[in-house]
Design a protein around this motif. Structure first.
Motif, PDB file in Angstrom:
ATOM      1  N   PRO A  59       0.827  -1.209   0.000  1.00 60.11           N
ATOM      2  CA  PRO A  59       0.000   0.000   0.000  1.00 60.11           C
ATOM      3  C   PRO A  59       0.862   1.261   0.000  1.00 60.11           C
ATOM      4  CG  PRO A  59      -0.508  -1.415   1.894  1.00 60.11           C
ATOM      5  CD  PRO A  59       0.628  -2.036   1.166  1.00 60.11           C
ATOM      6  N   GLY A  60       0.402   2.288  -0.702  1.00 60.56           N
ATOM      7  CA  GLY A  60       1.101   3.567  -0.710  1.00 60.56           C
ATOM      8  C   GLY A  60       2.312   3.624  -1.609  1.00 60.56           C
ATOM      9  N   SER A  70      -0.402  -0.325  -9.692  1.00 63.91           N
ATOM     10  CA  SER A  70      -0.147  -0.820  -8.339  1.00 63.91           C
ATOM     11  C   SER A  70      -1.340  -1.661  -7.878  1.00 63.91           C
ATOM     12  CB  SER A  70       0.059   0.346  -7.380  1.00 63.91           C
ATOM     13  OG  SER A  70      -1.151   1.035  -7.166  1.00 63.91           O
ATOM     14  N   PHE A  71      -1.087  -2.526  -6.938  1.00 64.46           N
ATOM     15  CA  PHE A  71      -2.179  -3.317  -6.382  1.00 64.46           C
ATOM     16  C   PHE A  71      -3.174  -2.403  -5.672  1.00 64.46           C
ATOM     17  CE2 PHE A  71      -0.730  -7.994  -6.091  1.00 64.46           C
ATOM     18  CZ  PHE A  71      -0.376  -7.980  -7.421  1.00 64.46           C
ATOM     19  N   GLN A  72      -2.683  -1.308  -5.091  1.00 60.32           N
ATOM     20  CA  GLN A  72      -3.565  -0.331  -4.462  1.00 60.32           C
ATOM     21  C   GLN A  72      -4.528   0.258  -5.494  1.00 60.32           C
ATOM     22  OE1 GLN A  72      -3.272   1.014  -0.988  1.00 60.32           O
ATOM     23  NE2 GLN A  72      -5.362   1.412  -1.630  1.00 60.32           N
ATOM     24  N   ALA A  73      -3.997   0.635  -6.663  1.00 57.46           N
ATOM     25  CA  ALA A  73      -4.839   1.208  -7.723  1.00 57.46           C
ATOM     26  C   ALA A  73      -5.854   0.185  -8.223  1.00 57.46           C
ATOM     27  CB  ALA A  73      -3.972   1.708  -8.871  1.00 57.46           C
ATOM     28  N   SER A 115      -8.030  -6.431   0.189  1.00 58.52           N
ATOM     29  CA  SER A 115      -7.740  -5.895   1.527  1.00 58.52           C
ATOM     30  C   SER A 115      -7.099  -4.509   1.452  1.00 58.52           C
ATOM     31  CB  SER A 115      -6.823  -6.836   2.305  1.00 58.52           C
ATOM     32  OG  SER A 115      -5.474  -6.728   1.868  1.00 58.52           O
ATOM     33  N   LEU A 116      -6.575  -4.129   0.291  1.00 60.10           N
ATOM     34  CA  LEU A 116      -5.913  -2.839   0.128  1.00 60.10           C
ATOM     35  C   LEU A 116      -6.897  -1.712  -0.174  1.00 60.10           C
ATOM     36  CD1 LEU A 116      -2.896  -3.966  -2.078  1.00 60.10           C
ATOM     37  CD2 LEU A 116      -2.939  -3.581   0.407  1.00 60.10           C
ATOM     38  N   ARG A 117      -8.133  -2.040  -0.430  1.00 59.83           N
ATOM     39  CA  ARG A 117      -9.129  -1.029  -0.816  1.00 59.83           C
ATOM     40  C   ARG A 117      -9.198   0.068   0.232  1.00 59.83           C
ATOM     41  NH1 ARG A 117     -13.995  -3.655  -3.079  1.00 59.83           N
ATOM     42  NH2 ARG A 117     -12.823  -3.390  -5.007  1.00 59.83           N
ATOM     43  N   GLY A 118      -8.998   1.305  -0.235  1.00 58.02           N
ATOM     44  CA  GLY A 118      -9.161   2.478   0.622  1.00 58.02           C
ATOM     45  C   GLY A 118      -8.020   2.741   1.589  1.00 58.02           C
ATOM     46  N   LYS A 119      -6.919   2.039   1.467  1.00 54.65           N
ATOM     47  CA  LYS A 119      -5.793   2.264   2.396  1.00 54.65           C
ATOM     48  C   LYS A 119      -4.927   3.401   1.939  1.00 54.65           C
ATOM     49  CE  LYS A 119      -5.370  -2.133   4.631  1.00 54.65           C
ATOM     50  NZ  LYS A 119      -4.507  -3.207   5.003  1.00 54.65           N
TER      51      LYS A 119
END
Length: 119
Positions: A59-60, A70-73, A115-119
């Motif tokens: 994340p980040g 990214s996995f976050q995106a 699990s990374l959603r919104g972090k």
């Protein structure tokens, strides 16, 4: 041994083998973490091993890699769901290596990404 005794013995053997097969299928399915904290942790481990050479898996870290999102995106995209990721894992893509992963591994990678959603 009489004919009827052989039939009963064969049926008993068939029943025993069927029960053993059913037990092994249930045990295998129960042993794999498909959701929850264990699945997320295992998905994170798989992402680090298989994906981080092209994707930012932590994340980040968005913006560190230009070619792959990214996995976050991916997690924050509106259409990203467990089902859309499951379809993605089973589809070949032009700019990615063709991954051959088990359904359990796909579920764990999906659990980590979600699990990374919104972090």
């Amino acid at each position: 041994m009489s004919h009827s005794a052989r039939i009963y013995l064969g049926l008993a053997l068939l029943v025993v083998l069927s029960v053993l097969f059913l037990f092994s299928v249930v045990h295998t399915a129960a042993g794999a973490p498909r959701s929850g904290p264990r699945a997320v942790a295992e998905g994170h481990r798989l992402a680090q091993a298989w994906c981080q050479s092209c994707h930012a898996v932590e994340p980040g870290m968005a913006g560190w890699f230009d070619e792959a999102p990214s996995f976050q995106a991916i997690a924050d995209r509106g259409g990203t769901t467990a089902l859309s990721l499951k379809v993605f894992w089973r589809t070949s893509h032009q700019n990615m290596p063709n991954l051959v992963i088990s359904p359990e591994q796909a579920d764990m990678l999906s659990a980590y990404i979600l699990s990374l959603r919104g972090k």
